[in-house]
Motif scaffolding. Structure first.
Motif, short mmCIF file in Angstrom:
data_model
loop_
_atom_site.label_atom_id
_atom_site.label_comp_id
_atom_site.label_asym_id
_atom_site.label_seq_id
_atom_site.Cartn_x
_atom_site.Cartn_y
_atom_site.Cartn_z
N ASN A 24 24.00 45.58 51.21
CA ASN A 24 22.95 44.83 50.34
C ASN A 24 23.13 45.14 48.90
OD1 ASN A 24 20.64 43.24 50.04
ND2 ASN A 24 19.43 44.89 50.19
N ILE A 25 24.25 45.01 48.47
CA ILE A 25 24.48 45.56 46.93
C ILE A 25 25.43 44.39 46.57
CG2 ILE A 25 25.86 46.83 45.24
CD1 ILE A 25 23.34 47.98 45.99
N PHE A 26 25.01 43.72 45.37
CA PHE A 26 25.91 42.88 44.63
C PHE A 26 26.38 43.42 43.35
CE2 PHE A 26 26.29 39.57 41.35
CZ PHE A 26 27.21 39.03 41.65
N PRO A 27 27.65 43.72 43.16
CA PRO A 27 28.12 44.57 41.90
C PRO A 27 27.79 43.96 40.60
CG PRO A 27 30.09 43.48 43.27
CD PRO A 27 28.84 43.26 43.93
N GLY A 28 27.29 42.76 40.53
CA GLY A 28 27.25 42.17 39.24
C GLY A 28 28.68 41.95 38.58
N ASP A 29 29.00 42.89 37.82
CA ASP A 29 30.15 42.61 36.96
C ASP A 29 31.33 43.22 37.85
OD1 ASP A 29 32.40 42.52 35.12
OD2 ASP A 29 31.42 43.42 33.78
N MET A 30 32.14 42.15 38.41
CA MET A 30 33.09 42.62 39.46
C MET A 30 34.64 42.39 38.79
SD MET A 30 31.54 39.65 42.38
CE MET A 30 33.60 39.65 43.32
N LEU A 31 34.66 42.45 37.72
CA LEU A 31 36.20 42.57 36.75
C LEU A 31 36.71 44.07 37.28
CD1 LEU A 31 35.20 41.71 33.08
CD2 LEU A 31 36.29 40.38 34.77
N TRP A 32 38.16 43.95 37.41
CA TRP A 32 38.92 44.86 37.95
C TRP A 32 38.53 46.38 37.18
CZ3 TRP A 32 41.33 42.90 41.92
CH2 TRP A 32 41.47 41.56 42.12
N LYS A 33 38.17 46.31 35.98
CA LYS A 33 38.14 47.46 35.04
C LYS A 33 37.00 48.45 35.67
CE LYS A 33 35.30 45.37 31.48
NZ LYS A 33 33.99 46.40 31.49
N ASN A 34 35.95 47.69 36.30
CA ASN A 34 34.97 48.29 36.74
C ASN A 34 34.91 49.06 38.18
OD1 ASN A 34 33.27 47.59 34.68
ND2 ASN A 34 33.00 45.75 35.26
N PHE A 35 36.27 49.03 38.88
CA PHE A 35 36.47 49.42 40.02
C PHE A 35 37.62 50.86 39.72
CE2 PHE A 35 34.59 45.86 41.00
CZ PHE A 35 33.89 45.90 42.40
N GLY A 36 37.71 51.78 40.48
CA GLY A 36 38.67 52.89 40.18
C GLY A 36 39.58 52.96 41.78
N VAL A 37 40.77 53.61 41.63
CA VAL A 37 41.45 53.86 42.70
C VAL A 37 41.55 55.55 42.97
CG1 VAL A 37 43.71 53.62 43.87
CG2 VAL A 37 42.88 51.79 42.36
N THR A 38 41.13 55.93 44.10
CA THR A 38 40.92 57.22 44.40
C THR A 38 42.37 57.75 44.55
OG1 THR A 38 40.83 57.03 46.75
CG2 THR A 38 38.99 56.92 45.44
N ARG A 39 42.74 59.23 44.95
CA ARG A 39 44.01 59.76 45.08
C ARG A 39 44.56 59.24 46.65
NH1 ARG A 39 43.74 63.86 48.55
NH2 ARG A 39 41.76 64.94 48.98
N ASN A 40 43.61 58.98 47.36
CA ASN A 40 43.88 58.30 48.73
C ASN A 40 44.18 56.64 48.62
OD1 ASN A 40 43.83 60.85 50.11
ND2 ASN A 40 41.55 60.81 50.38
N GLY A 41 44.09 56.06 47.56
CA GLY A 41 44.35 54.87 47.34
C GLY A 41 43.12 53.86 47.88
N LYS A 42 41.96 54.50 48.01
CA LYS A 42 40.79 53.84 48.34
C LYS A 42 40.11 53.14 46.97
CE LYS A 42 36.70 54.12 51.08
NZ LYS A 42 37.28 53.25 52.25
#
Length: 606
Positions: A468-486
């Motif tokens: 039930n979450i809409f992230p709003g700003d879906m640009l790539w820069k607002n997401f990160g990649v963990t050490r496990n690739g998630k």
């Protein structure tokens, strides 16, 4: 310097009042956690989510109650410092045989710093270091459970032992076929260990309480065979007919790390001695800081306390300088880091560009929403601090200038102690686990890494939709990649509940001139979302576009979003699996599909 004698009669009364406030807090915390078992048995998923949200604010409520009582009844804020020294000594004495001394010390810090209006790291009258050891705390009180149960099976009785491990939790809900499920677990154990000889001290140790989160209950323990110890977790779920089944068997530190990820909601676990649970879990995940384990158990104030101690320790043993964090600068947050420390520091700016129609209070509300929500492995947990003092000489000049320009109301530079050491003090800061920004990862990744990251990005959004979450700003820069690739979302200033949004199709242009003008020709409400318009912002790179359209083209369809909104409004709660779909047991049963890929239009968190 501590007093030689305990001479003030008020000191003991205040110490006892403080401990009474903590004991009330932990009693309510335990009651909420213990009730998770009944909610799980009743399949009360909305109740489980509501209880998790409510439990998070218990601590601050009890702190405020204790502050009010101490100030109103005992005039604690008027006491001289030598009395506060005596209060601390009395409090230490009261904790000698306490079962949660480390939590009670943190509660003492929270209350006294509010009363004394000091930052605890400069205060001589709080617990900067623990005064009471948490090693080997046990209780012999009638009705109390040991921290863990130990089982000593032979090869011939291993199946019976696994069966007994599950039934000992006395879940008041019938299993669909427990014998079948135990056979699945038994096969998984043999696959994990091979045809090894069971050593003399072969045993299975299992924590005495189940771990509840979302729609699952987890048995957590370890298998000991000679000198080899292997972490074990067994998830128990409901099928569509309301019966229980074992869904998987998880082994080893990496799979337990996924289960206890910083991007997941806190567990609800009934614990009399939390330090013993943390010690046991640390034996399963030795690379995981104790602060994160306390967080995962819902004891986030203790996690914050331990994190800050670890941070001060790291500062003493490092020499690099804080810098502006790499990547695209945010419009709302100023982000900086210390290269040698795996976290980032985020400060809300005093002013925002015109396109960001928001306030500091609204942004803080968004971060609180995430703290209280089920993060389904896709939203990073955030630690929130007030009045944090940093050594000024450890800051790069460019960063200081940025802070002075964008965050002057939150910044103080001074020598508060008069010892010639200048400090940079931030009145409010968020701290998050550092990840590689997804836009940088896509720029630098191999074709295989790019494909994986784009697929993960779409999966992350679909998991947020399920929560039930809409992230709003879906640009790539607002997401990160963990050490496990998630792929994990970490920019929360524009998130909304999915059910508060209105997903629409772009209506046809009235004429060619309107279509070519670049101006919006249709009315747009404050919560209107047009998924078709995501494409120009996200898919400018041909390689990224090809992968995205192959796996996640449905994200550009308003029907996808609106359909899930309607399901959530109808009361549906999605399953969330904090482990690989390939770990789920087969053959497929009537209540679950054996597919390991996400069905079109169906967000299932893995």
């Amino acid at each position: 310097m501590f007093p030689q004698q305990l001479t003030d009669s008020r000191a003991f009364r205040i110490a006892q009042t403080l401990l009474d406030g903590f004991n009330r807090h932990y009693r309510l915390f335990r009651e909420a956690s213990a009730a998770a078992k009944q909610r799980f048995e009743a399949a009360d998923w909305q109740g489980q989510q509501r209880a998790q949200r409510e439990r998070i604010v218990y601590y601050d409520q009890r702190v405020d109650e204790a502050v009010e009582r101490l100030q109103t009844e005992l005039k604690a804020h008027e006491l001289p410092m030598d009395v506060w020294q005596q209060i601390k000594l009395h409090y230490i004495g009261l904790l000698t045989n306490h079962l949660q001394p480390e939590l009670a010390e943190t509660f003492f810090n929270s209350v006294t710093t509010k009363i004394l209006h000091r930052s605890y790291f400069h205060n001589d009258f709080i617990f900067v270091r623990p005064a009471i050891s948490t090693e080997y705390i046990e209780t012999d009180e009638p009705g109390s459970l040991p921290t863990f149960r130990a089982y000593y099976p032979t090869r011939e009785t291993l199946r019976e032992t696994l069966h007994r491990i599950v039934t000992n939790f006395q879940l008041q809900r019938e299993f669909e076929d427990l014998d079948r499920d135990v056979d699945h677990v038994l096969r998984a154990v043999y696959q994990q260990f091979g045809e090894v000889r069971f050593r003399t001290n072969f045993q299975i140790q299992v924590l005495s309480s189940l771990f509840f989160r979302n729609k699952g209950a987890y048995v957590v323990g370890k298998i000991i065979n000679g000198y080899r110890e292997t972490a074990l977790a067994i998830p128990i779920l409901h099928n569509s007919k309301g019966r229980l089944y074992i869904d998987a068997a998880l082994f080893g530190e990496d799979e337990l790390q996924m289960l206890f990820s910083f991007a997941r909601a806190y567990f609800m676990v009934e614990m009399e001695i939390p330090a013993a649970y943390v010690h046991f879990l640390r034996s399963l995940m030795p690379r995981k800081p104790r602060s994160e384990i306390y967080n995962a158990l819902g004891l986030h104030k203790q996690g914050k306390n331990l994190f800050y101690r670890d941070f001060l320790f790291h500062l003493r043993h490092s020499s690099d300088r804080f810098r502006i964090a790499p990547g695209i600068k945010g419009m709302v947050m100023l982000v900086f880091d210390l290269p040698s420390f795996p976290y980032v520091f985020k400060v809300i700016k005093d002013f925002f560009p015109p396109q960001k129609d928001t306030t500091r209070e609204q942004i803080q509300g968004k971060y609180l929403l995430v703290k209280q929500h089920d993060r389904v492995g896709r939203m990073a947990d955030t630690l929130e601090y007030s009045n944090v003092a940093f050594p000024y000489e450890r800051f790069e000049e460019e960063l200081v200038q940025e802070l002075q320009h964008y965050c002057p109301s939150l910044l103080e530079i001074s020598d508060r102690d008069g010892d010639g050491k200048t400090e940079l003090i931030l009145k409010h800061v968020y701290i998050e686990r550092r990840m590689i920004p997804l836009n940088i990862y896509l720029q630098e990744g191999t074709p295989e890494q790019i494909e994986h990251a784009v697929v993960e990005y779409g999966n992350a959004i679909k998991d947020l939709v399920a929560a039930n979450i809409f992230p709003g700003d879906m640009l790539w820069k607002n997401f990160g990649v963990t050490r496990n690739g998630k792929v994990v979302f970490y920019d929360y200033d524009e998130i909304e509940y999915l059910t508060d949004c209105n997903f629409r199709r772009v209506p046809p242009a009235p004429n060619e001139e309107a279509e070519l003008s670049g101006e919006v020709w249709y009315p747009v409400g404050p919560k209107d979302i047009f998924p078709e318009t995501f494409e120009p912002f996200l898919l400018g790179n041909d390689r990224v576009r090809e992968v995205f359209m192959r796996h996640h083209a449905d994200l550009l369809d308003p029907g996808f979003w609106q359909g899930h909104k309607e399901r959530i409004l109808a009361g549906h709660v999605h399953d969330v699996f904090p482990y690989d779909a390939g770990k789920r047991f087969g053959p497929p049963h009537s209540h679950r599909k054996a597919k390991t890929e996400r069905p079109a239009g169906e967000p299932v968190a893995t």
